[in-house]
Motif scaffolding. Structure first.
Motif, PDB file in Angstrom:
ATOM      1  N   UNK A   1       0.671  -1.318   0.059  1.00 50.42           N
ATOM      2  CA  UNK A   1       0.142   0.017   0.172  1.00 50.42           C
ATOM      3  C   UNK A   1       1.053   1.361  -0.145  1.00 50.42           C
ATOM      4  N   UNK A   2       1.953   1.112   0.143  1.00 51.36           N
ATOM      5  CA  UNK A   2       2.957   2.242   0.181  1.00 51.36           C
ATOM      6  C   UNK A   2       3.641   2.654  -1.311  1.00 51.36           C
ATOM      7  N   UNK A   3       4.075   3.924  -1.392  1.00 51.37           N
ATOM      8  CA  UNK A   3       4.516   4.292  -2.595  1.00 51.37           C
ATOM      9  C   UNK A   3       6.046   4.050  -2.408  1.00 51.37           C
ATOM     10  N   UNK A   4       6.497   3.077  -2.961  1.00 47.98           N
ATOM     11  CA  UNK A   4       7.877   2.607  -2.807  1.00 47.98           C
ATOM     12  C   UNK A   4       9.033   3.364  -3.388  1.00 47.98           C
ATOM     13  N   UNK A   5       8.537   4.452  -4.364  1.00 43.48           N
ATOM     14  CA  UNK A   5       9.505   5.463  -5.108  1.00 43.48           C
ATOM     15  C   UNK A   5       9.906   6.526  -3.988  1.00 43.48           C
ATOM     16  N   UNK A   6       9.072   6.711  -3.075  1.00 41.56           N
ATOM     17  CA  UNK A   6       9.422   7.771  -2.036  1.00 41.56           C
ATOM     18  C   UNK A   6      10.016   7.167  -0.695  1.00 41.56           C
ATOM     19  N   UNK A   7      10.505   6.113  -0.821  1.00 39.55           N
ATOM     20  CA  UNK A   7      11.181   5.338   0.622  1.00 39.55           C
ATOM     21  C   UNK A   7      12.409   5.049   0.458  1.00 39.55           C
ATOM     22  N   UNK A   8      13.305   5.489   1.654  1.00 39.34           N
ATOM     23  CA  UNK A   8      14.551   4.894   1.696  1.00 39.34           C
ATOM     24  C   UNK A   8      14.583   4.013   2.786  1.00 39.34           C
ATOM     25  N   UNK A   9      14.114   4.380   3.942  1.00 38.25           N
ATOM     26  CA  UNK A   9      13.933   3.627   5.287  1.00 38.25           C
ATOM     27  C   UNK A   9      12.608   3.295   5.432  1.00 38.25           C
ATOM     28  N   UNK A  10      12.352   1.938   5.748  1.00 45.50           N
ATOM     29  CA  UNK A  10      10.941   1.496   6.063  1.00 45.50           C
ATOM     30  C   UNK A  10      11.109   0.839   7.403  1.00 45.50           C
ATOM     31  N   UNK A  11      10.422   1.524   8.484  1.00 52.04           N
ATOM     32  CA  UNK A  11      10.264   1.034   9.822  1.00 52.04           C
ATOM     33  C   UNK A  11       9.063   0.472  10.341  1.00 52.04           C
ATOM     34  N   UNK A  12       9.450  -1.060  10.283  1.00 50.15           N
ATOM     35  CA  UNK A  12       8.346  -2.009  10.860  1.00 50.15           C
ATOM     36  C   UNK A  12       8.201  -2.029  12.433  1.00 50.15           C
ATOM     37  N   UNK A  13       7.058  -1.487  13.046  1.00 48.63           N
ATOM     38  CA  UNK A  13       7.236  -1.475  14.344  1.00 48.63           C
ATOM     39  C   UNK A  13       6.223  -2.780  14.778  1.00 48.63           C
ATOM     40  N   UNK A  14       6.942  -3.719  15.427  1.00 53.61           N
ATOM     41  CA  UNK A  14       6.273  -4.949  15.816  1.00 53.61           C
ATOM     42  C   UNK A  14       5.307  -4.645  16.861  1.00 53.61           C
ATOM     43  N   UNK A  15       4.548  -5.722  17.151  1.00 55.29           N
ATOM     44  CA  UNK A  15       3.698  -5.772  18.468  1.00 55.29           C
ATOM     45  C   UNK A  15       4.647  -5.832  19.598  1.00 55.29           C
ATOM     46  N   UNK A  16       4.248  -5.096  20.670  1.00 53.72           N
ATOM     47  CA  UNK A  16       5.008  -5.266  21.788  1.00 53.72           C
ATOM     48  C   UNK A  16       5.060  -6.613  22.342  1.00 53.72           C
ATOM     49  N   UNK A  17       6.048  -7.396  22.686  1.00 54.00           N
ATOM     50  CA  UNK A  17       6.401  -8.683  23.058  1.00 54.00           C
ATOM     51  C   UNK A  17       7.721  -9.256  22.781  1.00 54.00           C
ATOM     52  N   UNK A  18       8.326  -9.481  23.737  1.00 54.31           N
ATOM     53  CA  UNK A  18       9.873  -9.958  23.723  1.00 54.31           C
ATOM     54  C   UNK A  18       9.994 -11.451  23.459  1.00 54.31           C
ATOM     55  N   UNK A  19       8.947 -12.128  23.316  1.00 56.30           N
ATOM     56  CA  UNK A  19       8.788 -13.580  22.797  1.00 56.30           C
ATOM     57  C   UNK A  19       8.623 -14.003  21.287  1.00 56.30           C
ATOM     58  N   UNK A  20       7.073 -13.822  21.059  1.00 53.92           N
ATOM     59  CA  UNK A  20       6.741 -14.337  19.947  1.00 53.92           C
ATOM     60  C   UNK A  20       7.252 -13.677  18.497  1.00 53.92           C
TER      61      UNK A  20
END
Lengths: 217, 114
Positions: free
Chosen positions: A105-124
């Motif tokens: 869904x993102x416009x890839x032409x305008x991205x240099x850095x993609x940050x994926x913030x995961x669900x808060x959880x130190x296990x799964x």
């Protein structure tokens, strides 16, 4: 009675999708990081600070993962950054399929850095490849210096450790030295940064390092 | 609590190997789970039992083989199992070790009464 040999990875489907995402990121020269931590350690605050510091230097987009609400996406949107919110409705981690749908869904032409913030959880989240270049684990000082030993897989599978809320050290029993040595006993290759999203301390070192990775990719 | 989604994937994979003659009964589904895979075997078995219901795997038992974390020392070449997941060589104490076992999460085989 007969035995049928299978020998297949349980997460093979996830891994195949993650590899597709990785190929697409590479084609589009996008560097992706997967931010993991327990809830409340400061992931979204760190994303905000990174965006503020990198303004005009790095083109950033964010994929937010939460069990419920789009509160985090609202915070990122307020900074005029493209953001897609994934609501997992109870699932304790992001899977590659969810990330792929958000990524397209993102416009890839305008991205240099993609940050994926995961669900808060130190296990799964530690076992799920999302196609990222690096897993970045955040641990805040209020959580205690023993956490790397208690959640070894997450610290072993991450490349970067950000120790956040260092301004609060005087009010906790956390020893930064002990925290660092515990983390390095699990993963000697960890690169460690120390930050405070409240005072801004250490954000410059983290962002400069991130920028240097983008240039070298 | 991601054992539920892991159990689902195990069932999806195992189902592809069950003969479609409706005569075969699956007795066991055998999986390997590494110490570092963050999977609780009891919980995985519970989820597996809850999900197989009326599927082709009805009545099958999940057998979880736990794989200890094993490291190979980069300095002296020694291979050792590690407890408490502290990554060092038991022989020379070096922390330069490669994890060679412990991340497994695999469906190994199924046993069928045919």
């Amino acid at each position: 009675m007969s035995r049928l040999t299978i020998e297949r990875k349980v997460l093979e489907k996830n891994d195949a999708i993650a590899n597709d995402i990785r190929s697409s990121l590479k084609e589009n020269n996008i560097f992706a990081i997967n931010l993991v931590s327990s809830p409340g350690s400061g992931k979204t605050s760190l994303v905000e600070k990174t965006i503020e510091f990198a303004k005009g230097r790095i083109k950033i987009a964010v994929i937010e993962g939460d069990v419920q609400t789009d509160l985090d996406a609202q915070r990122i949107e307020a900074l005029n950054i493209p953001v897609i919110q994934i609501v997992t409705n109870g699932a304790c981690h992001l899977e590659a399929g969810l990330v792929r749908d958000a990524y397209y869904q993102l416009n890839k032409d305008t991205i240099e850095l993609l940050i994926i913030e995961n669900v808060g959880n130190l296990v799964c989240p530690s076992g799920y490849d999302l196609g990222e270049e690096l897993k970045v684990v955040i641990l805040s000082t209020t959580e205690g210096d023993d956490k790397p030993l208690k959640y070894p897989a997450m610290f072993r599978n991450s490349s970067i450790l950000i120790i956040n809320k260092i301004d609060l050290v005087p009010y906790t029993h956390c020893s930064l030295e002990k925290l660092r040595s515990n983390a390095l006993s699990i993963n000697p290759a960890l690169i460690i940064f120390e930050t405070s999203c409240t005072t801004g301390e250490g954000i410059d070192l983290w962002c400069n390092w991130l920028e240097s990775q983008l240039k070298h990719q | 609590m991601h054992e539920l989604s892991i159990a689902e994937e195990i069932i999806n994979i195992a189902n592809q190997y069950v003969p479609s003659d409706n005569k075969s009964e699956v007795l066991f589904v055998i999986v390997e789970v590494g110490k570092l895979s963050n999977i609780l075997p009891d919980s995985l078995e519970f989820c597996f039992d809850a999900l197989i219901g009326d599927t082709q795997l009805k009545g099958a038992k999940l057998i979880v083989k736990e794989i200890p974390a094993t490291v190979e020392c980069v300095d002296c070449g020694n291979i050792s199992e590690i407890e408490n997941v502290i990554f060092h060589c038991k022989k020379c104490e070096s922390s330069k070790v490669k994890l060679i076992k412990g991340n497994e999460l695999k469906v190994i085989e199924i046993e069928i009464n045919d």
